[in-house]
Motif scaffolding. Structure first.
Motif, PDB file in Angstrom:
ATOM      1  N   ARG A  13       0.806  -1.217   0.000  1.00 32.71           N
ATOM      2  CA  ARG A  13       0.000   0.000   0.000  1.00 32.71           C
ATOM      3  C   ARG A  13       0.847   1.279   0.000  1.00 32.71           C
ATOM      4  O   ARG A  13       0.646   2.167  -0.847  1.00 32.71           O
ATOM      5  N   GLU A  14       1.772   1.404   0.936  1.00 28.78           N
ATOM      6  CA  GLU A  14       2.598   2.612   0.974  1.00 28.78           C
ATOM      7  C   GLU A  14       3.540   2.675  -0.217  1.00 28.78           C
ATOM      8  O   GLU A  14       3.793   3.754  -0.776  1.00 28.78           O
ATOM      9  N   LEU A  15       4.057   1.538  -0.624  1.00 25.21           N
ATOM     10  CA  LEU A  15       4.954   1.493  -1.773  1.00 25.21           C
ATOM     11  C   LEU A  15       4.245   1.968  -3.032  1.00 25.21           C
ATOM     12  O   LEU A  15       4.810   2.730  -3.831  1.00 25.21           O
ATOM     13  N   LEU A  16       2.995   1.537  -3.223  1.00 24.19           N
ATOM     14  CA  LEU A  16       2.231   1.983  -4.388  1.00 24.19           C
ATOM     15  C   LEU A  16       2.067   3.499  -4.388  1.00 24.19           C
ATOM     16  O   LEU A  16       2.196   4.160  -5.432  1.00 24.19           O
ATOM     17  N   GLY A  17       1.787   4.064  -3.214  1.00 28.27           N
ATOM     18  CA  GLY A  17       1.641   5.516  -3.127  1.00 28.27           C
ATOM     19  C   GLY A  17       2.914   6.238  -3.504  1.00 28.27           C
ATOM     20  O   GLY A  17       2.880   7.265  -4.205  1.00 28.27           O
ATOM     21  N   ASP A  18       4.061   5.707  -3.076  1.00 30.25           N
ATOM     22  CA  ASP A  18       5.337   6.341  -3.404  1.00 30.25           C
ATOM     23  C   ASP A  18       5.657   6.223  -4.895  1.00 30.25           C
ATOM     24  O   ASP A  18       6.227   7.136  -5.497  1.00 30.25           O
ATOM     25  N   ILE A  19       5.297   5.100  -5.484  1.00 29.59           N
ATOM     26  CA  ILE A  19       5.546   4.915  -6.923  1.00 29.59           C
ATOM     27  C   ILE A  19       4.655   5.855  -7.734  1.00 29.59           C
ATOM     28  O   ILE A  19       5.109   6.495  -8.697  1.00 29.59           O
ATOM     29  N   LEU A  20       3.396   5.974  -7.343  1.00 26.95           N
ATOM     30  CA  LEU A  20       2.432   6.778  -8.101  1.00 26.95           C
ATOM     31  C   LEU A  20       2.817   8.253  -8.160  1.00 26.95           C
ATOM     32  O   LEU A  20       2.509   8.939  -9.152  1.00 26.95           O
ATOM     33  N   ARG A  21       3.505   8.733  -7.128  1.00 22.57           N
ATOM     34  CA  ARG A  21       3.850  10.164  -7.141  1.00 22.57           C
ATOM     35  C   ARG A  21       4.896  10.522  -8.192  1.00 22.57           C
ATOM     36  O   ARG A  21       5.100  11.699  -8.494  1.00 22.57           O
ATOM     37  N   PHE A  22       5.552   9.507  -8.766  1.00 20.61           N
ATOM     38  CA  PHE A  22       6.547   9.770  -9.803  1.00 20.61           C
ATOM     39  C   PHE A  22       5.963   9.709 -11.212  1.00 20.61           C
ATOM     40  O   PHE A  22       6.657  10.012 -12.180  1.00 20.61           O
ATOM     41  N   GLY A  23       4.692   9.283 -11.315  1.00 21.26           N
ATOM     42  CA  GLY A  23       4.039   9.269 -12.615  1.00 21.26           C
ATOM     43  C   GLY A  23       4.808   8.488 -13.668  1.00 21.26           C
ATOM     44  O   GLY A  23       5.232   7.348 -13.446  1.00 21.26           O
ATOM     45  N   ALA A  24       5.009   9.135 -14.813  1.00 19.15           N
ATOM     46  CA  ALA A  24       5.678   8.478 -15.941  1.00 19.15           C
ATOM     47  C   ALA A  24       7.199   8.411 -15.782  1.00 19.15           C
ATOM     48  O   ALA A  24       7.886   7.858 -16.647  1.00 19.15           O
ATOM     49  N   GLU A  25       7.730   8.946 -14.681  1.00 19.55           N
ATOM     50  CA  GLU A  25       9.178   8.953 -14.477  1.00 19.55           C
ATOM     51  C   GLU A  25       9.691   7.635 -13.897  1.00 19.55           C
ATOM     52  O   GLU A  25      10.895   7.473 -13.688  1.00 19.55           O
ATOM     53  N   VAL A  26       8.778   6.690 -13.607  1.00 22.54           N
ATOM     54  CA  VAL A  26       9.191   5.411 -13.029  1.00 22.54           C
ATOM     55  C   VAL A  26       8.411   4.280 -13.668  1.00 22.54           C
ATOM     56  O   VAL A  26       7.259   4.454 -14.088  1.00 22.54           O
ATOM     57  N   LYS A  27       9.055   3.120 -13.755  1.00 21.98           N
ATOM     58  CA  LYS A  27       8.410   1.925 -14.299  1.00 21.98           C
ATOM     59  C   LYS A  27       8.703   0.752 -13.368  1.00 21.98           C
ATOM     60  O   LYS A  27       9.844   0.551 -12.936  1.00 21.98           O
ATOM     61  N   VAL A  28       7.653  -0.014 -13.040  1.00 20.03           N
ATOM     62  CA  VAL A  28       7.821  -1.202 -12.213  1.00 20.03           C
ATOM     63  C   VAL A  28       8.239  -2.362 -13.110  1.00 20.03           C
ATOM     64  O   VAL A  28       7.484  -2.762 -14.001  1.00 20.03           O
ATOM     65  N   LEU A  29       9.425  -2.889 -12.864  1.00 24.82           N
ATOM     66  CA  LEU A  29       9.922  -4.005 -13.669  1.00 24.82           C
ATOM     67  C   LEU A  29       9.510  -5.350 -13.086  1.00 24.82           C
ATOM     68  O   LEU A  29       9.351  -6.332 -13.809  1.00 24.82           O
ATOM     69  N   ALA A  30       9.340  -5.410 -11.777  1.00 21.24           N
ATOM     70  CA  ALA A  30       8.976  -6.661 -11.090  1.00 21.24           C
ATOM     71  C   ALA A  30       8.532  -6.311  -9.677  1.00 21.24           C
ATOM     72  O   ALA A  30       8.888  -5.247  -9.148  1.00 21.24           O
ATOM     73  N   PRO A  31       7.730  -7.211  -9.089  1.00 20.70           N
ATOM     74  CA  PRO A  31       7.170  -8.469  -9.602  1.00 20.70           C
ATOM     75  C   PRO A  31       5.886  -8.203 -10.395  1.00 20.70           C
ATOM     76  O   PRO A  31       5.316  -7.100 -10.310  1.00 20.70           O
ATOM     77  N   PRO A  32       5.394  -9.179 -11.150  1.00 18.77           N
ATOM     78  CA  PRO A  32       4.183  -8.991 -11.960  1.00 18.77           C
ATOM     79  C   PRO A  32       2.959  -8.574 -11.140  1.00 18.77           C
ATOM     80  O   PRO A  32       2.147  -7.774 -11.604  1.00 18.77           O
ATOM     81  N   ALA A  33       2.838  -9.097  -9.914  1.00 17.89           N
ATOM     82  CA  ALA A  33       1.675  -8.755  -9.083  1.00 17.89           C
ATOM     83  C   ALA A  33       1.659  -7.272  -8.754  1.00 17.89           C
ATOM     84  O   ALA A  33       0.601  -6.631  -8.740  1.00 17.89           O
ATOM     85  N   LEU A  34       2.837  -6.692  -8.486  1.00 17.87           N
ATOM     86  CA  LEU A  34       2.914  -5.267  -8.194  1.00 17.87           C
ATOM     87  C   LEU A  34       2.632  -4.456  -9.457  1.00 17.87           C
ATOM     88  O   LEU A  34       1.968  -3.413  -9.399  1.00 17.87           O
ATOM     89  N   GLN A  35       3.111  -4.942 -10.617  1.00 18.64           N
ATOM     90  CA  GLN A  35       2.820  -4.271 -11.882  1.00 18.64           C
ATOM     91  C   GLN A  35       1.311  -4.189 -12.111  1.00 18.64           C
ATOM     92  O   GLN A  35       0.778  -3.140 -12.509  1.00 18.64           O
ATOM     93  N   GLN A  36       0.625  -5.299 -11.850  1.00 17.88           N
ATOM     94  CA  GLN A  36      -0.814  -5.348 -12.085  1.00 17.88           C
ATOM     95  C   GLN A  36      -1.566  -4.398 -11.160  1.00 17.88           C
ATOM     96  O   GLN A  36      -2.482  -3.693 -11.582  1.00 17.88           O
ATOM     97  N   LYS A  37      -1.181  -4.373  -9.893  1.00 20.78           N
ATOM     98  CA  LYS A  37      -1.852  -3.488  -8.948  1.00 20.78           C
ATOM     99  C   LYS A  37      -1.620  -2.025  -9.308  1.00 20.78           C
ATOM    100  O   LYS A  37      -2.532  -1.195  -9.197  1.00 20.78           O
ATOM    101  N   LEU A  38      -0.421  -1.695  -9.747  1.00 23.32           N
ATOM    102  CA  LEU A  38      -0.140  -0.323 -10.150  1.00 23.32           C
ATOM    103  C   LEU A  38      -0.952   0.034 -11.396  1.00 23.32           C
ATOM    104  O   LEU A  38      -1.520   1.128 -11.496  1.00 23.32           O
ATOM    105  N   SER A  39      -1.032  -0.901 -12.342  1.00 21.07           N
ATOM    106  CA  SER A  39      -1.825  -0.676 -13.556  1.00 21.07           C
ATOM    107  C   SER A  39      -3.289  -0.431 -13.217  1.00 21.07           C
ATOM    108  O   SER A  39      -3.936   0.463 -13.779  1.00 21.07           O
TER     109      SER A  39
END
Length: 320
Positions: A282-308
């Protein structure tokens, strides 16, 4: 004469003349040579009193310096400035919480600074702590939990579970207070659940100090368990997130601390890959989202799906 009274007598004796022989000090204080040696060691090593032995004058004296005295302590001008800076930041950290308790100490520091031509008011105006995401804190709840933590007592709390909106009454044994991202938490043993939990203090609507002794948990073991996850969420890591930041954003991110066990790689083209363990995304997703298009999740697939999914839901908010 108590030890503290005797130690203060050294200041009086050594300030009244240029130097005083050991025998005269022992006679005035009615102490043995062994006690004298212990006193001198404590004054120098623990209380940082500037006592020196002057061979030319054949006795002990207080060394002349720019230090200023507090009860049991001698502070230099630079040390006082550091203390005032910290005090100013603490008051801004939680106005009304620690500020009143520091008022007597603050007044003493103000007077010492003024005696050396320094303006404490200017210092507090020029040191500013900026806070973002700070939540309102119930003062009584914090003080009760803090008191229980320090006195090693159990406390009964009414805590709001923000995920389901349920208020739960439970007894906890506080282990440590944590200030994280401008908010206060208490790591505690939950007697209701029979395990370690971290509670946001602003979600505690009531707190009552109990007479029962707190259950003590080894702090090293506790921190290993709670600090294994990402951010405020404890627990053993369930996976590692692999994040790739753009060259423009990498200039900042590569200097940031996301997790004690993080692994970072700066690539030749300026991209930065960051690997962090997490137990709750949950907190990790929030931190990733604040970077918008400046970051890409490479792994794991489950985290990629939740972010998508989160990005899709956000985009749908703006569709006509």
């Amino acid at each position: 004469m108590s030890e503290i009274d005797r130690l203060y007598q050294y200041k009086t004796l050594l300030s009244g003349r240029r130097a005083m022989p050991r025998g005269d000090i022992m006679q005035k204080l009615e102490i043995s040579q062994a006690t004298f040696k212990r006193d001198i060691a404590k004054l120098r090593d623990q209380l940082h009193t500037p006592i020196v032995f002057d061979r030319d004058l054949g006795g002990y004296r207080l060394e002349q310096s720019d230090s200023t005295e507090l009860p049991g302590l001698w502070f230099s001008q630079d040390e006082m400035l550091a203390l005032m800076t910290i005090q100013s930041m603490i008051v801004q950290l939680e106005p009304g919480l620690l500020g009143p308790k520091l008022k007597p100490f603050q007044k003493r520091l103000d007077d010492m600074l003024a005696s050396q031509g320094l303006d404490a008011a200017t210092l507090t105006q020029r040191v500013r702590a900026v806070h973002a995401g700070k939540r309102h804190l119930t003062l009584t709840s914090f003080e009760t939990v803090a008191k229980a933590t320090l006195e090693r007592k159990q406390v009964q709390i009414e805590h709001l579970n923000r995920q389901n909106g349920e208020l739960v009454l439970r007894d906890i044994s506080p282990q440590q207070l944590v200030h994280y991202r401008d908010n206060w938490y208490v790591d505690a043993w939950c007697h209701l659940r029979g395990g370690l939990r971290s509670f946001s203090i602003d979600a505690i609507s009531q707190a009552n100090l109990l007479t029962k002794a707190a259950k003590d948990i080894d702090l090293i073991t506790m921190r290993q368990q709670l600090d294994g996850g990402y951010g405020i969420f404890g627990g053993m890591p369930k996976d590692w997130a692999v994040l790739e930041f753009s060259p423009s954003r990498a200039q900042w991110v590569r200097h940031e601390s996301w997790h004690p066990q993080q692994e970072g790689t700066l690539h030749a083209d300026g991209r930065y890959t960051l690997k962090v363990p997490y137990s709750d995304e949950r907190e990790l997703l929030g931190d990733i989202l604040r970077f918008g298009a400046e970051v890409k999740v490479l792994a794991p697939p489950a985290l990629q799906q939740k972010l998508s999914n989160e990005l899709t839901k956000a985009l749908n908010q703006y569709k006509a």
